[in-house]
Design a protein around this motif. Structure first.
Motif, PDB file in Angstrom:
ATOM      1  N   PRO A  32       0.790  -1.229   0.000  1.00 13.82           N
ATOM      2  CA  PRO A  32       0.000   0.000   0.000  1.00 13.82           C
ATOM      3  C   PRO A  32       0.820   1.276   0.000  1.00 13.82           C
ATOM      4  N   GLY A  33       2.149   1.165   0.113  1.00 10.50           N
ATOM      5  CA  GLY A  33       2.984   2.357   0.069  1.00 10.50           C
ATOM      6  C   GLY A  33       3.073   3.050   1.409  1.00 10.50           C
ATOM      7  N   PRO A  34       3.655   4.262   1.428  1.00 11.39           N
ATOM      8  CA  PRO A  34       3.816   4.998   2.677  1.00 11.39           C
ATOM      9  C   PRO A  34       2.570   5.808   3.024  1.00 11.39           C
ATOM     10  N   SER A  35       2.468   6.212   4.279  1.00  7.48           N
ATOM     11  CA  SER A  35       1.334   7.033   4.707  1.00  7.48           C
ATOM     12  C   SER A  35       1.303   8.380   4.003  1.00  7.48           C
ATOM     13  N   SER A  36       2.453   8.870   3.573  1.00  3.79           N
ATOM     14  CA  SER A  36       2.477  10.147   2.853  1.00  3.79           C
ATOM     15  C   SER A  36       1.701  10.077   1.546  1.00  3.79           C
ATOM     16  N   CYS A  37       1.402   8.882   1.065  1.00  2.00           N
ATOM     17  CA  CYS A  37       0.683   8.703  -0.200  1.00  2.00           C
ATOM     18  C   CYS A  37      -0.746   8.199  -0.004  1.00  2.00           C
ATOM     19  N   LEU A  38      -1.253   8.212   1.231  1.00  3.62           N
ATOM     20  CA  LEU A  38      -2.585   7.667   1.463  1.00  3.62           C
ATOM     21  C   LEU A  38      -3.662   8.428   0.712  1.00  3.62           C
ATOM     22  N   GLY A  39      -3.497   9.736   0.568  1.00  3.98           N
ATOM     23  CA  GLY A  39      -4.472  10.504  -0.213  1.00  3.98           C
ATOM     24  C   GLY A  39      -4.537  10.030  -1.642  1.00  3.98           C
ATOM     25  N   ALA A  40      -3.379   9.818  -2.261  1.00  2.90           N
ATOM     26  CA  ALA A  40      -3.340   9.338  -3.641  1.00  2.90           C
ATOM     27  C   ALA A  40      -3.906   7.928  -3.737  1.00  2.90           C
ATOM     28  N   LEU A  41      -3.627   7.089  -2.745  1.00  2.00           N
ATOM     29  CA  LEU A  41      -4.186   5.738  -2.750  1.00  2.00           C
ATOM     30  C   LEU A  41      -5.704   5.785  -2.675  1.00  2.00           C
ATOM     31  N   THR A  42      -6.239   6.598  -1.770  1.00  2.00           N
ATOM     32  CA  THR A  42      -7.693   6.692  -1.620  1.00  2.00           C
ATOM     33  C   THR A  42      -8.344   7.210  -2.890  1.00  2.00           C
ATOM     34  N   ARG A  43      -7.747   8.224  -3.493  1.00  2.00           N
ATOM     35  CA  ARG A  43      -8.310   8.766  -4.742  1.00  2.00           C
ATOM     36  C   ARG A  43      -8.217   7.745  -5.870  1.00  2.00           C
ATOM     37  N   GLY A  44      -7.129   6.995  -5.913  1.00  3.63           N
ATOM     38  CA  GLY A  44      -6.996   5.964  -6.939  1.00  3.63           C
ATOM     39  C   GLY A  44      -8.036   4.872  -6.785  1.00  3.63           C
ATOM     40  N   LEU A  45      -8.289   4.470  -5.544  1.00  6.24           N
ATOM     41  CA  LEU A  45      -9.339   3.477  -5.299  1.00  6.24           C
ATOM     42  C   LEU A  45     -10.696   4.017  -5.727  1.00  6.24           C
ATOM     43  N   GLU A  46     -10.965   5.277  -5.408  1.00 11.05           N
ATOM     44  CA  GLU A  46     -12.253   5.870  -5.773  1.00 11.05           C
ATOM     45  C   GLU A  46     -12.448   5.876  -7.281  1.00 11.05           C
ATOM     46  N   ARG A  47     -11.382   6.117  -8.039  1.00 10.90           N
ATOM     47  CA  ARG A  47     -11.501   6.087  -9.506  1.00 10.90           C
ATOM     48  C   ARG A  47     -11.848   4.691 -10.006  1.00 10.90           C
ATOM     49  N   LEU A  48     -11.518   3.685  -9.226  1.00 12.64           N
ATOM     50  CA  LEU A  48     -11.870   2.301  -9.571  1.00 12.64           C
ATOM     51  C   LEU A  48     -13.241   1.915  -9.022  1.00 12.64           C
ATOM     52  N   GLY A  49     -13.909   2.858  -8.359  1.00 14.53           N
ATOM     53  CA  GLY A  49     -15.201   2.554  -7.753  1.00 14.53           C
ATOM     54  C   GLY A  49     -15.074   1.801  -6.447  1.00 14.53           C
ATOM     55  N   ALA A  51     -14.143   1.983  -2.269  1.00 14.16           N
ATOM     56  CA  ALA A  51     -13.953   2.780  -1.062  1.00 14.16           C
ATOM     57  C   ALA A  51     -12.880   2.141  -0.188  1.00 14.16           C
ATOM     58  N   LEU A  52     -12.272   2.942   0.679  1.00  8.34           N
ATOM     59  CA  LEU A  52     -11.260   2.398   1.579  1.00  8.34           C
ATOM     60  C   LEU A  52     -11.846   1.273   2.430  1.00  8.34           C
ATOM     61  N   ASP A  53     -13.116   1.399   2.786  1.00  8.27           N
ATOM     62  CA  ASP A  53     -13.764   0.363   3.599  1.00  8.27           C
ATOM     63  C   ASP A  53     -13.894  -0.973   2.870  1.00  8.27           C
ATOM     64  N   ASP A  54     -13.668  -0.959   1.552  1.00 10.03           N
ATOM     65  CA  ASP A  54     -13.759  -2.199   0.774  1.00 10.03           C
ATOM     66  C   ASP A  54     -12.472  -3.020   0.820  1.00 10.03           C
ATOM     67  N   VAL A  55     -11.416  -2.464   1.416  1.00 13.35           N
ATOM     68  CA  VAL A  55     -10.137  -3.184   1.478  1.00 13.35           C
ATOM     69  C   VAL A  55     -10.239  -4.279   2.535  1.00 13.35           C
ATOM     70  N   ARG A  56     -10.072  -5.519   2.101  1.00 11.54           N
ATOM     71  CA  ARG A  56     -10.192  -6.667   3.005  1.00 11.54           C
ATOM     72  C   ARG A  56      -8.840  -7.154   3.519  1.00 11.54           C
ATOM     73  N   ALA A  57      -7.816  -7.016   2.693  1.00 18.39           N
ATOM     74  CA  ALA A  57      -6.506  -7.553   3.073  1.00 18.39           C
ATOM     75  C   ALA A  57      -5.409  -6.774   2.365  1.00 18.39           C
ATOM     76  N   VAL A  58      -4.236  -6.793   2.974  1.00 19.27           N
ATOM     77  CA  VAL A  58      -3.032  -6.208   2.397  1.00 19.27           C
ATOM     78  C   VAL A  58      -1.965  -7.294   2.338  1.00 19.27           C
ATOM     79  N   LEU A  59      -1.382  -7.483   1.164  1.00 19.00           N
ATOM     80  CA  LEU A  59      -0.242  -8.375   0.992  1.00 19.00           C
ATOM     81  C   LEU A  59       1.014  -7.512   0.943  1.00 19.00           C
TER      82      LEU A  59
END
Length: 309
Positions: A32-49, A51-59
């Protein structure tokens, strides 16, 4: 096939990618990258339809901050999140003081700007891996392999269905069209790295997904090029150390060599992006540490001295 979210690290494109994989009622993230990029991660997920709440697991392929720094922040926001990581990395995610002290020696006052907050991950959220497992997450299944060389706590994940291998930094980076083996301290081990590349090849993957950056559709030629790049870089550092030249001069020459090589192979912009993804001075430091440790080990073996406990 995976979706790649560009984390826009330091405002730059094409440096760090998070893989997003649908798994039925949600998604799996790889690195998932660093916390400094969480905004970009959240926006990228939103473009895919998504939400952050849809994340079930992190590898997590390994716990370097550009790959795993956001894990604790995500775990705090998502109480049911499952985070998979090698057992040697799980210890540091749960109790990160030693990890942060080590990284701070490299980045100093730049820590917060580069990486943002690094929260401890609750032990209850962590699943420690050793390699050889098969994970089932919703509708997805992954085979896990231990792949040290770049880091002692590195694993790779093979999607059982589409045969895409998520290989972190073990298969190097391709940023701005330039391929390089990232070799930061303290864990570089060339022999282990070679074995890990063999493990990835034995999977027979249909594609590789690199955190730096994205999908590689022809694994075999890529891995052959990566081997050559790693051996070349290791030889340059070894020759410099054996020459006895001033080490500050060796480091400066190494950095200039890589900058010139990246500019000639790709572009000025590519050289800047590559150095953002894998600081060139750290590459020399990691390989120099490897060679010194190897020479010490060889000297002990020649003298019949047992290795330290």
């Amino acid at each position: 096939m995976p979706h790649a979210v560009d984390l826009q690290f330091q405002g730059l494109p094409g440096v760090i990618a998070t893989a997003v994989l649908p798994c039925g009622d949600g998604v799996v993230l790889v690195d998932p990258g660093p916390s400094s990029c969480l905004g970009a991660l959240t926006r990228g997920l939103e473009r895919l339809g998504v939400a952050l709440d849809d994340v079930r697991a992190v590898l997590v392929t390994h716990i370097h901050l550009d790959h795993a720094g956001a894990c604790g922040t995500l775990a705090a926001a998502l109480p049911d999140l499952r985070i998979f990581v090698h057992e040697l990395g799980a210890t540091h995610l749960a109790a990160p003081d030693r990890l942060l002290a080590s990284v701070t020696r490299l980045y100093g006052s730049e820590m917060d700007r580069l990486w943002g907050e690094f929260k401890a991950v609750p032990a209850s959220a962590l699943t420690a891996l050793t390699g050889g497992e098969r994970l089932t997450i919703g509708t997805r299944a992954f085979d896990v392999a231990y792949t040290p060389g770049h880091a002692v706590h590195h694993v790779g994940y093979l999607d059982v269905a589409d045969r895409v291998a998520y290989v972190g930094d073990t298969a190097g980076l391709v940023v701005g069209g330039y391929l390089m083996a990232p070799t930061p301290p303290p864990d570089i081990d060339l022999e282990a790295w070679e074995r890990s590349l063999g493990v990835i090849e034995a999977w027979g993957p249909s594609a590789l997904f690199l955190t730096h950056f994205g999908e590689i559709g022809a694994p075999a030629p890529h891995l052959a090029r990566l081997r050559a790049a790693l051996r070349r870089a290791a030889a340059v550092v070894r020759e410099g150390l054996e020459s006895g030249r001033d080490e500050a001069r060796q480091l400066a020459d190494w950095v200039e060599w890589l900058r010139t090589d990246a500019r000639e192979a790709a572009s000025e912009e590519a050289a800047r992006l590559v150095e953002t993804a894998a600081p060139f001075d750290q590459g020399w430091q990691g390989l120099a540490r490897y060679w010194r440790k190897r020479w010490q080990r060889d000297a002990r073996a020649a003298a019949g001295t047992p290795p330290p406990a």
